[in-house]
Write a protein that holds these residues in place. Sequence first.
Motif, PDB file in Angstrom:
ATOM      1  N   LEU A 261       0.858  -1.157  -0.071  1.00 26.67           N
ATOM      2  CA  LEU A 261       0.057   0.231  -0.105  1.00 26.67           C
ATOM      3  C   LEU A 261       0.970   1.242  -0.014  1.00 26.67           C
ATOM      4  O   LEU A 261       0.953   1.773   0.885  1.00 26.67           O
ATOM      5  N   PRO A 262       1.606   1.511  -1.395  1.00 26.35           N
ATOM      6  CA  PRO A 262       2.323   2.678  -1.432  1.00 26.35           C
ATOM      7  C   PRO A 262       2.033   3.994  -1.008  1.00 26.35           C
ATOM      8  O   PRO A 262       2.786   4.821  -0.489  1.00 26.35           O
ATOM      9  N   ASP A 263       0.681   4.036  -1.068  1.00 24.18           N
ATOM     10  CA  ASP A 263       0.122   5.565  -0.793  1.00 24.18           C
ATOM     11  C   ASP A 263      -0.369   5.838   0.702  1.00 24.18           C
ATOM     12  O   ASP A 263      -0.947   6.685   0.961  1.00 24.18           O
ATOM     13  N   GLU A 264      -0.350   4.790   1.310  1.00 27.64           N
ATOM     14  CA  GLU A 264      -1.015   4.700   2.547  1.00 27.64           C
ATOM     15  C   GLU A 264       0.200   5.372   3.763  1.00 27.64           C
ATOM     16  O   GLU A 264       1.205   4.870   3.765  1.00 27.64           O
ATOM     17  N   PRO A 265      -0.036   6.237   4.545  1.00 25.82           N
ATOM     18  CA  PRO A 265       0.702   6.879   5.252  1.00 25.82           C
ATOM     19  C   PRO A 265       0.893   5.917   6.723  1.00 25.82           C
ATOM     20  O   PRO A 265       0.001   5.087   6.898  1.00 25.82           O
ATOM     21  N   ASP A 266       2.077   6.133   7.197  1.00 19.94           N
ATOM     22  CA  ASP A 266       2.291   5.221   8.318  1.00 19.94           C
ATOM     23  C   ASP A 266       2.804   5.957   9.551  1.00 19.94           C
ATOM     24  O   ASP A 266       3.181   7.172   9.378  1.00 19.94           O
ATOM     25  N   ALA A 267       2.886   5.478  10.700  1.00 23.59           N
ATOM     26  CA  ALA A 267       3.304   6.491  11.717  1.00 23.59           C
ATOM     27  C   ALA A 267       4.832   6.643  12.008  1.00 23.59           C
ATOM     28  O   ALA A 267       5.280   7.746  12.015  1.00 23.59           O
ATOM     29  N   PHE A 268       5.557   5.662  11.674  1.00 20.82           N
ATOM     30  CA  PHE A 268       7.002   5.789  11.571  1.00 20.82           C
ATOM     31  C   PHE A 268       7.316   6.725  10.652  1.00 20.82           C
ATOM     32  O   PHE A 268       8.021   7.646  11.018  1.00 20.82           O
ATOM     33  N   THR A 269       7.048   6.916   9.446  1.00 19.72           N
ATOM     34  CA  THR A 269       7.364   7.743   8.400  1.00 19.72           C
ATOM     35  C   THR A 269       6.853   9.224   8.688  1.00 19.72           C
ATOM     36  O   THR A 269       7.522  10.180   8.500  1.00 19.72           O
TER      37      THR A 269
END
Length: 436
Positions: A261-269
């Motif tokens: 899911l390359p467009d899904e933001p994540d907490a770490f990033t």
Amino acid sequence: MTELDPRRRIPRTDQLLALPEVGDARNRLGENVIRRVVLDLQDKARRGELAPEEVEPAVVAAVAQCRVTSLRPVLNATGVVVHTNLGRAPLSAAALEALITASGYVDVELDLGTGTRSKRGVAAREALLEACPAAEDALIVNNGAAALVLATTALAAGREVVISRGELIEIGAGFRLPDLIASTGARLREVGTTNRTHLRDYTDAMGPDTGCVLKVHPSNFRVQGFTTSVGLPELREATAAQQIPLISDLGSGLLTPDPALPDEPDAFTSLTAGADIVTASGDKLLGGPQAGIVLGRTDVITRMARHPLARAVRADKLTLAAIEATVAAGTSPVTEALHADPARLRSRAERLAAAVDASVVAHDGRVGGGGAPGVPLPGWAVRLPEAAAVHLRTGDPAVLPRVHDGACLIDLRCIPDADDDRLLEAVRAALRSAER
Ligand SMILES: *Cc1c(COP(=O)(O)O)cnc(C)c1O
């Protein structure tokens, strides 16, 4: 009543309650539920709708059918992984075990060594910090919406929340983020336009009255074409200069990037890119129980944790235990369904199709839960006549298929392999009913 009155032969309540099958059910379900069943069937017999000698077997059969909850388990054959109407994330075996452990008395707020009170939810917090080392601190509340309410209340009540007009979103069932934020007493300071917001739009709006700057991940739609939005690193420079907290509402709950899911933001990033805190849901892509997760800087999270509202939205011991187990395991049924091997999905679909003489068609699953719109999850489905759908939904086990284009599609992505045989039986039964 006369000697011959058949009603005299209706078994007495204490006799029925003493049946071994009834005793077992009473231990499981509680006295009230069982007594109700017994009294109802005795009444039926008094009205002549049931013969006296039929009461005992009817009671035994009825208590065997009784369930502790009227919620019915459903085999999710839609291919939609985080299915809102099916309760979002199915819990892992680890989370389930944690729930059972936490259901009794547990040391959720007690140091057993000293016998004194301890901080609540320490283990869940530590599991989150280990899984997302970019965060200094973590806080767990009831759900994502509560995390956002607590953040905007603690940081900006009576002041302004600066937010792009492109991020004033409605999430589902009429739940509008701007209304939620306004309800906290913070004022929305909308900047930019629907499709384009620039850094100077933010900086022009920021000042002594700014409580926080909020970035919201527009999780359930996409704006394409002539668009601009401001990334966290640029915003960070502007907010840091004025010591304004920068919040990123992620929604989905990925702790680290997921290549699928390359467009899904994540907490770490997001934290590495400059957000002071992120807020997310425990029961979206994290695959855990309903919860709101806040990760980020200690000073900001401390302000939130000390706000009186924190007590009103705090997570219960069951949630804390299930979050800890889900995060520590590092995987969940949601993760597994997202990453299901298409070849394996195809062979399972072919086996099912062969057994009921149906065909297999290519079928894309979806992330669901308002996440990753437009991202297909390539897979396969068994194609059945549309008429089977209602029988699948109302059968036992209940199966929710996807009804599309005049067909009833069975996608195996969200069904554990171990349930394949139950699914096959359910499909056979539904097809028989549909033919009648
Ligand atoms: C889902 C979502 C929320 C709300 O989270 P809940 O856990 O449903 O309360 C908030 N923000 C975004 C971006 C979301 O996708």
